[in-house]
Design a protein around this motif. Sequence first.
Motif, PDB file in Angstrom:
ATOM      1  N   PRO A   7       4.253  -3.122  20.193  1.00  0.00           N
ATOM      2  CA  PRO A   7       5.447  -3.130  21.050  1.00  0.00           C
ATOM      3  C   PRO A   7       6.069  -1.743  21.157  1.00  0.00           C
ATOM      4  CG  PRO A   7       5.946  -4.076  18.914  1.00  0.00           C
ATOM      5  CD  PRO A   7       4.457  -3.885  18.940  1.00  0.00           C
ATOM      6  N   ARG A   8       6.649  -1.465  22.298  1.00  0.00           N
ATOM      7  CA  ARG A   8       7.393  -0.218  22.467  1.00  0.00           C
ATOM      8  C   ARG A   8       8.781  -0.363  21.856  1.00  0.00           C
ATOM      9  NH1 ARG A   8       5.088   3.463  25.939  1.00  0.00           N
ATOM     10  NH2 ARG A   8       3.186   2.712  26.981  1.00  0.00           N
ATOM     11  N   GLY A   9       9.446   0.762  21.698  1.00  0.00           N
ATOM     12  CA  GLY A   9      10.773   0.754  21.097  1.00  0.00           C
ATOM     13  C   GLY A   9      10.848   1.759  19.971  1.00  0.00           C
ATOM     14  N   PRO A  10      11.887   1.683  19.149  1.00  0.00           N
ATOM     15  CA  PRO A  10      12.032   2.643  18.046  1.00  0.00           C
ATOM     16  C   PRO A  10      10.938   2.456  16.998  1.00  0.00           C
ATOM     17  CG  PRO A  10      14.096   1.478  18.487  1.00  0.00           C
ATOM     18  CD  PRO A  10      13.024   0.751  19.227  1.00  0.00           C
ATOM     19  N   TRP A  11      10.337   3.552  16.571  1.00  0.00           N
ATOM     20  CA  TRP A  11       9.294   3.524  15.558  1.00  0.00           C
ATOM     21  C   TRP A  11       9.507   4.651  14.557  1.00  0.00           C
ATOM     22  CZ3 TRP A  11       5.029   0.456  14.493  1.00  0.00           C
ATOM     23  CH2 TRP A  11       4.724  -0.551  15.423  1.00  0.00           C
ATOM     24  N   ALA A  12       8.885   4.499  13.400  1.00  0.00           N
ATOM     25  CA  ALA A  12       8.752   5.573  12.422  1.00  0.00           C
ATOM     26  C   ALA A  12       7.326   5.561  11.912  1.00  0.00           C
ATOM     27  CB  ALA A  12       9.726   5.389  11.264  1.00  0.00           C
ATOM     28  N   ILE A  13       6.760   6.737  11.714  1.00  0.00           N
ATOM     29  CA  ILE A  13       5.432   6.891  11.125  1.00  0.00           C
ATOM     30  C   ILE A  13       5.620   7.265   9.664  1.00  0.00           C
ATOM     31  CG2 ILE A  13       3.384   8.371  11.086  1.00  0.00           C
ATOM     32  CD1 ILE A  13       3.650   8.558  14.151  1.00  0.00           C
ATOM     33  N   LEU A  14       4.897   6.610   8.784  1.00  0.00           N
ATOM     34  CA  LEU A  14       5.012   6.849   7.347  1.00  0.00           C
ATOM     35  C   LEU A  14       3.697   7.414   6.815  1.00  0.00           C
ATOM     36  CD1 LEU A  14       6.494   6.608   4.626  1.00  0.00           C
ATOM     37  CD2 LEU A  14       5.724   4.223   4.509  1.00  0.00           C
ATOM     38  N   ILE A  15       3.777   8.631   6.264  1.00  0.00           N
ATOM     39  CA  ILE A  15       2.622   9.322   5.686  1.00  0.00           C
ATOM     40  C   ILE A  15       2.859   9.464   4.186  1.00  0.00           C
ATOM     41  CG2 ILE A  15       1.248  11.440   5.692  1.00  0.00           C
ATOM     42  CD1 ILE A  15       1.069   9.887   8.294  1.00  0.00           C
ATOM     43  N   GLY A  16       1.875   9.093   3.394  1.00  0.00           N
ATOM     44  CA  GLY A  16       2.037   9.092   1.948  1.00  0.00           C
ATOM     45  C   GLY A  16       1.736  10.416   1.277  1.00  0.00           C
ATOM     46  N   PRO A  17       1.869  10.453  -0.044  1.00  0.00           N
ATOM     47  CA  PRO A  17       1.653  11.685  -0.810  1.00  0.00           C
ATOM     48  C   PRO A  17       0.173  11.939  -1.072  1.00  0.00           C
ATOM     49  CG  PRO A  17       2.223   9.905  -2.294  1.00  0.00           C
ATOM     50  CD  PRO A  17       2.301   9.337  -0.893  1.00  0.00           C
ATOM     51  N   GLU A  18      -0.123  13.136  -1.551  1.00  0.00           N
ATOM     52  CA  GLU A  18      -1.512  13.472  -1.873  1.00  0.00           C
ATOM     53  C   GLU A  18      -2.065  12.569  -2.970  1.00  0.00           C
ATOM     54  OE1 GLU A  18      -2.118  18.146  -0.976  1.00  0.00           O
ATOM     55  OE2 GLU A  18      -0.743  17.688  -2.627  1.00  0.00           O
ATOM     56  N   GLY A  19      -1.204  12.118  -3.861  1.00  0.00           N
ATOM     57  CA  GLY A  19      -1.652  11.254  -4.949  1.00  0.00           C
ATOM     58  C   GLY A  19      -1.799   9.799  -4.570  1.00  0.00           C
ATOM     59  N   GLY A  20      -1.508   9.463  -3.333  1.00  0.00           N
ATOM     60  CA  GLY A  20      -1.631   8.087  -2.878  1.00  0.00           C
ATOM     61  C   GLY A  20      -0.417   7.241  -3.232  1.00  0.00           C
ATOM     62  N   TRP A  21      -0.436   6.001  -2.772  1.00  0.00           N
ATOM     63  CA  TRP A  21       0.672   5.086  -3.012  1.00  0.00           C
ATOM     64  C   TRP A  21       0.526   4.381  -4.348  1.00  0.00           C
ATOM     65  CZ3 TRP A  21       4.410   5.663   0.423  1.00  0.00           C
ATOM     66  CH2 TRP A  21       4.088   6.106   1.711  1.00  0.00           C
ATOM     67  N   SER A  22       1.637   4.117  -5.003  1.00  0.00           N
ATOM     68  CA  SER A  22       1.601   3.311  -6.224  1.00  0.00           C
ATOM     69  C   SER A  22       1.437   1.839  -5.848  1.00  0.00           C
ATOM     70  CB  SER A  22       2.881   3.512  -7.034  1.00  0.00           C
ATOM     71  OG  SER A  22       3.990   2.939  -6.351  1.00  0.00           O
ATOM     72  N   GLU A  23       1.043   1.023  -6.819  1.00  0.00           N
ATOM     73  CA  GLU A  23       0.858  -0.400  -6.546  1.00  0.00           C
ATOM     74  C   GLU A  23       2.177  -1.063  -6.147  1.00  0.00           C
ATOM     75  OE1 GLU A  23      -1.974  -2.060  -6.195  1.00  0.00           O
ATOM     76  OE2 GLU A  23      -2.882  -0.074  -6.448  1.00  0.00           O
ATOM     77  N   SER A  24       3.280  -0.651  -6.771  1.00  0.00           N
ATOM     78  CA  SER A  24       4.572  -1.255  -6.429  1.00  0.00           C
ATOM     79  C   SER A  24       4.984  -0.875  -5.012  1.00  0.00           C
ATOM     80  CB  SER A  24       5.646  -0.819  -7.430  1.00  0.00           C
ATOM     81  OG  SER A  24       5.819   0.591  -7.418  1.00  0.00           O
ATOM     82  N   GLU A  25       4.709   0.360  -4.589  1.00  0.00           N
ATOM     83  CA  GLU A  25       5.023   0.770  -3.218  1.00  0.00           C
ATOM     84  C   GLU A  25       4.160   0.000  -2.223  1.00  0.00           C
ATOM     85  OE1 GLU A  25       6.408   5.403  -4.041  1.00  0.00           O
ATOM     86  OE2 GLU A  25       4.285   4.932  -3.705  1.00  0.00           O
ATOM     87  N   ARG A  26       2.886  -0.164  -2.544  1.00  0.00           N
ATOM     88  CA  ARG A  26       2.005  -0.933  -1.659  1.00  0.00           C
ATOM     89  C   ARG A  26       2.502  -2.366  -1.506  1.00  0.00           C
ATOM     90  NH1 ARG A  26      -2.457   0.771   0.196  1.00  0.00           N
ATOM     91  NH2 ARG A  26      -3.336   2.764  -0.440  1.00  0.00           N
ATOM     92  N   ALA A  27       2.918  -2.947  -2.616  1.00  0.00           N
ATOM     93  CA  ALA A  27       3.386  -4.332  -2.561  1.00  0.00           C
ATOM     94  C   ALA A  27       4.638  -4.448  -1.711  1.00  0.00           C
ATOM     95  CB  ALA A  27       3.649  -4.840  -3.984  1.00  0.00           C
ATOM     96  N   ARG A  28       5.554  -3.506  -1.865  1.00  0.00           N
ATOM     97  CA  ARG A  28       6.792  -3.591  -1.097  1.00  0.00           C
ATOM     98  C   ARG A  28       6.538  -3.372   0.385  1.00  0.00           C
ATOM     99  NH1 ARG A  28      12.762  -0.815  -1.998  1.00  0.00           N
ATOM    100  NH2 ARG A  28      13.739  -2.060  -0.345  1.00  0.00           N
ATOM    101  N   LEU A  29       5.790  -2.338   0.727  1.00  0.00           N
ATOM    102  CA  LEU A  29       5.523  -2.066   2.137  1.00  0.00           C
ATOM    103  C   LEU A  29       4.739  -3.209   2.776  1.00  0.00           C
ATOM    104  CD1 LEU A  29       4.582   1.721   1.852  1.00  0.00           C
ATOM    105  CD2 LEU A  29       6.534   0.793   3.117  1.00  0.00           C
TER     106      LEU A  29
END
Length: 239
Positions: A180-202
């Motif tokens: 869908p069109r409209g307001p968006w944000a792009i999320l780019i992670g760190p060089e070390g990758g995402w933690s398991e808790s961050e993955r679960a929340r997102l």
Amino acid sequence: MAKIRLFIDHPLAQGQGVALTPDQAHYLGSVMRQGPGDALLVFNGRDGEWLARIERLAKRGGDLVSLRQSAPQRNPPDLWLLFAPIKKARTDFIVEKAAEMGAARIVPVQTDHTNSERIRQDRLQAHAIEAAEQCGGTFVPEVAELTPLGRLLDGWDPARRILWADEALAGPAATLAALPRGPWAILIGPEGGWSESERARLGALAHVTRVSLGPRILRADTAAVASLALWQAALGDWG
């Protein structure tokens, strides 16, 4: 046509006088070898681009007068870039390219594996201004302060969808045209990758869309450019 472009934090209108800061006066006079009577292009992020003439240059400042509008105000789509800061030069690169490619706001985020614990917000904002000056833009995106990802998500408006570039999905690149069109944000992670808790929340958020950026895992700065290009081509102002 004048080739020098300068961001001016001042209202612009026909016949409007504009005071230069000492740094701007030094840049025009000592770096670019300009003087009274020479022309340049100026913009303030609100009133479009204007042809201006140098009236006075001195060590402590100077004055311009705006003559006529040379281009209308062009605002980018309502797209934010959220990214985890990395090494200094590569963080600078991300901010510069985000400004060139049409991000409306740039938000550095602190994740569990972010390499850098602090940023120079003023320096990154200066890079965004310089990128806008060089690429012909009339809008300068705000560079926000470094914000912990958890706090950012706590106050997030779900009307702004998040495009999560997830390296775990390495495979065919995403096709975004059906989103869908409209307001968006792009999320780019760190060089070390995402933690398991961050993955679960997102992964639990309905307004987050996970996408692949292709069959190879990209460096963070490359991922930022690739995701901005994909979004702009499908949903932004490149079409």
